[in-house]
Design a protein around this motif. Structure first.
Motif, PDB file in Angstrom:
ATOM      1  N   ILE A 108      -0.511  13.914  -1.891  1.00  0.00           N
ATOM      2  CA  ILE A 108      -0.202  13.354  -0.717  1.00  0.00           C
ATOM      3  C   ILE A 108      -1.561  11.923  -1.068  1.00  0.00           C
ATOM      4  CG2 ILE A 108       0.124  12.382   0.919  1.00  0.00           C
ATOM      5  CD1 ILE A 108       1.898  14.204   0.042  1.00  0.00           C
ATOM      6  N   SER A 109      -0.598  10.799  -1.171  1.00  0.00           N
ATOM      7  CA  SER A 109      -1.498   9.067  -1.042  1.00  0.00           C
ATOM      8  C   SER A 109      -2.231   9.154   0.479  1.00  0.00           C
ATOM      9  CB  SER A 109      -1.854   8.232  -2.130  1.00  0.00           C
ATOM     10  OG  SER A 109      -1.544   8.353  -3.693  1.00  0.00           O
ATOM     11  N   ILE A 110      -2.950   9.179   0.893  1.00  0.00           N
ATOM     12  CA  ILE A 110      -3.510   8.199   2.092  1.00  0.00           C
ATOM     13  C   ILE A 110      -3.784   6.618   2.180  1.00  0.00           C
ATOM     14  CG2 ILE A 110      -4.537   8.163   4.637  1.00  0.00           C
ATOM     15  CD1 ILE A 110      -3.997  11.195   4.664  1.00  0.00           C
ATOM     16  N   THR A 111      -3.159   5.768   2.310  1.00  0.00           N
ATOM     17  CA  THR A 111      -3.816   4.210   2.336  1.00  0.00           C
ATOM     18  C   THR A 111      -4.737   4.018   3.474  1.00  0.00           C
ATOM     19  OG1 THR A 111      -1.626   2.815   2.342  1.00  0.00           O
ATOM     20  CG2 THR A 111      -2.615   4.010  -0.099  1.00  0.00           C
ATOM     21  N   ASN A 123       1.025  -1.070  -0.056  1.00  0.00           N
ATOM     22  CA  ASN A 123      -0.195   0.215   0.015  1.00  0.00           C
ATOM     23  C   ASN A 123       0.819   1.042  -0.048  1.00  0.00           C
ATOM     24  OD1 ASN A 123      -2.209  -0.892   0.143  1.00  0.00           O
ATOM     25  ND2 ASN A 123      -3.042  -0.059   1.906  1.00  0.00           N
ATOM     26  N   GLY A 124       2.278   0.884   0.210  1.00  0.00           N
ATOM     27  CA  GLY A 124       3.211   2.343   0.804  1.00  0.00           C
ATOM     28  C   GLY A 124       3.496   2.842  -0.748  1.00  0.00           C
ATOM     29  N   LYS A 125       3.187   1.552  -1.749  1.00  0.00           N
ATOM     30  CA  LYS A 125       4.315   1.607  -2.543  1.00  0.00           C
ATOM     31  C   LYS A 125       5.629   1.741  -3.100  1.00  0.00           C
ATOM     32  CE  LYS A 125      -0.109   4.621  -4.102  1.00  0.00           C
ATOM     33  NZ  LYS A 125      -0.463   5.491  -4.639  1.00  0.00           N
ATOM     34  N   ALA A 153       0.897   5.367   4.320  1.00  0.00           N
ATOM     35  CA  ALA A 153       0.591   4.068   4.168  1.00  0.00           C
ATOM     36  C   ALA A 153       0.096   3.664   5.749  1.00  0.00           C
ATOM     37  CB  ALA A 153       1.203   2.560   3.966  1.00  0.00           C
ATOM     38  N   THR A 161       7.805   7.159   1.077  1.00  0.00           N
ATOM     39  CA  THR A 161       6.747   6.290   2.384  1.00  0.00           C
ATOM     40  C   THR A 161       6.480   6.289   3.179  1.00  0.00           C
ATOM     41  OG1 THR A 161       6.247   5.265  -0.041  1.00  0.00           O
ATOM     42  CG2 THR A 161       5.902   4.221   1.853  1.00  0.00           C
ATOM     43  N   THR A 180       3.350   9.104   0.042  1.00  0.00           N
ATOM     44  CA  THR A 180       2.346   8.439   0.382  1.00  0.00           C
ATOM     45  C   THR A 180       2.658   7.854   2.167  1.00  0.00           C
ATOM     46  OG1 THR A 180       2.477   6.771  -1.545  1.00  0.00           O
ATOM     47  CG2 THR A 180       1.098   5.985   0.874  1.00  0.00           C
TER      48      THR A 180
END
Length: 345
Positions: free
Chosen positions: A284-287, A161-163, A263, A238, A261
């Motif tokens: 920013i991506s938040i997973t 998920n953190g890529k 995660a 990440t 990201t």
């Protein structure tokens, strides 16, 4: 049989309980040989998991021997040694077809949560064909207990998920068993740096032995400032949250770089602040994710080939009769230096 029973927030006891029986044709009854305690069990005991009601046998990890199978079970028979997945999956519903076993309509995370779990002498496993894994001959069963939950959790929820990519700078906030599992499996992707952040110097020393390139003790409240200095003000690619408290999620927001990201792996029992006023323009991506255990077969192969050694996470061993002592040891990790405890049933 003997079993560890949740009796409400802050209360647990080793009790005599009836040995489980086959309920559905797809069930198997497994005689436990080894189990462990998870941070999620501690969240249950804090009252953070309302789906787990008093009277429940705790535990969702372990290995054992098949004692009995239902009429529909075809992949296992009495006497087979098996690894128990923390996630039960029918393999047929809409979510299972997507590989989202954690959301199986008749399974998911039910062991030690919605149905009785593995901290007992016997456990009933629903959907046995798709929720158990055969243990290869000659395997170290203690090491395989780590594949029930923490290794796939750290890998799927944190690393995947953190890529994480080759050359990345990764920060893992929380150097407990899940954070260390993320550290071990992040190295599959050759990140340039892995920074471990924790309050416990002993766990940070363990992280160095496991491959961390830098460690930061966050007790002084300056962890984010230190990370930003280390990265030339850019932040990390990440940030993996591996604790489940507001302070650690805030650190992740403070250290993630543009295009990065966050995660989330930790189990959060209370609300956290999301600072969109700072993050909205930073790509920013938040997973979030509950482990699906879809990577368990792959991780089993990496352990068999000795690419990683999850047995390094085991620090203490107990008999089931001493499981209360095991909980005390695991809970007071700052003093006992506990990571994962093995409980022999």
């Amino acid at each position: 049989m003997k079993a560890l029973v949740y009796q409400g927030p802050g209360k647990k006891a080793l009790r005599d309980r009836p040995t489980p029986e086959i309920v559905d044709p797809s069930d198997a009854i497994v005689r436990m040989t080894r189990t462990t305690i998870c941070g999620t069990d501690l969240h249950i005991l804090k009252g953070d998991v309302p789906t787990c009601e008093p009277g429940r046998i705790l535990g969702h990890e372990g290995v054992g021997i098949v004692e009995k199978t239902g009429a529909a079970v075809t992949a296992f028979k009495k006497g087979d040694r098996v690894l128990i997945s923390c996630i039960s999956a029918c393999g047929k519903c809409e979510y299972c077809r997507k590989g989202m076993y954690s959301h199986c309509t008749t399974g998911g995370w039910i062991l030690g949560n919605k149905i009785d779990g593995t901290q007992a002498e016997f456990v009933r496993i629903p959907h046995a064909d798709t929720s158990l894994y055969p243990i290869p001959a000659g395997s170290d069963e203690e090491a395989l207990v780590m594949l029930s939950d923490i290794l796939p959790t750290g890998f799927e929820c944190g690393v995947l998920n953190g890529k994480v990519k080759p050359g990345d700078t990764v920060a893992i906030v929380g150097s407990g068993p899940i954070g260390l599992a993320a550290l071990l499996t992040a190295q599959f992707y050759s990140p340039a740096e892995i920074i471990m952040i924790d309050l416990d110097n002993n766990r940070l020393e363990v992280a160095k032995r496991f491959g961390a390139t830098a460690t930061i003790n966050s007790a002084d409240g300056k962890a984010a400032e230190t990370v930003m200095k280390m990265t030339g003000g850019h932040g990390v690619d990440t940030a993996i949250e591996a604790v489940g408290v507001p302070a650690t999620f805030l650190i992740c927001q403070d250290i993630v770089g543009a295009g990065g990201t966050i995660a989330n792996v930790g189990v959060h029992g209370i609300k956290v602040d999301l600072h969109l006023e700072r993050l909205w323009s930073q790509n920013i991506s938040i997973t979030t994710r509950l482990v699906d255990t879809v990577t368990t077969p792959m991780l089993l192969k990496t352990v068999q080939s000795k690419k990683i050694d999850p047995k390094l996470l085991i620090t203490h061993r107990f008999k089931l009769a001493n499981i209360i002592e095991a909980y005390e040891t695991f809970t007071d990790a700052a003093k006992t230096h506990a990571l994962k405890v093995i409980i022999e049933a």
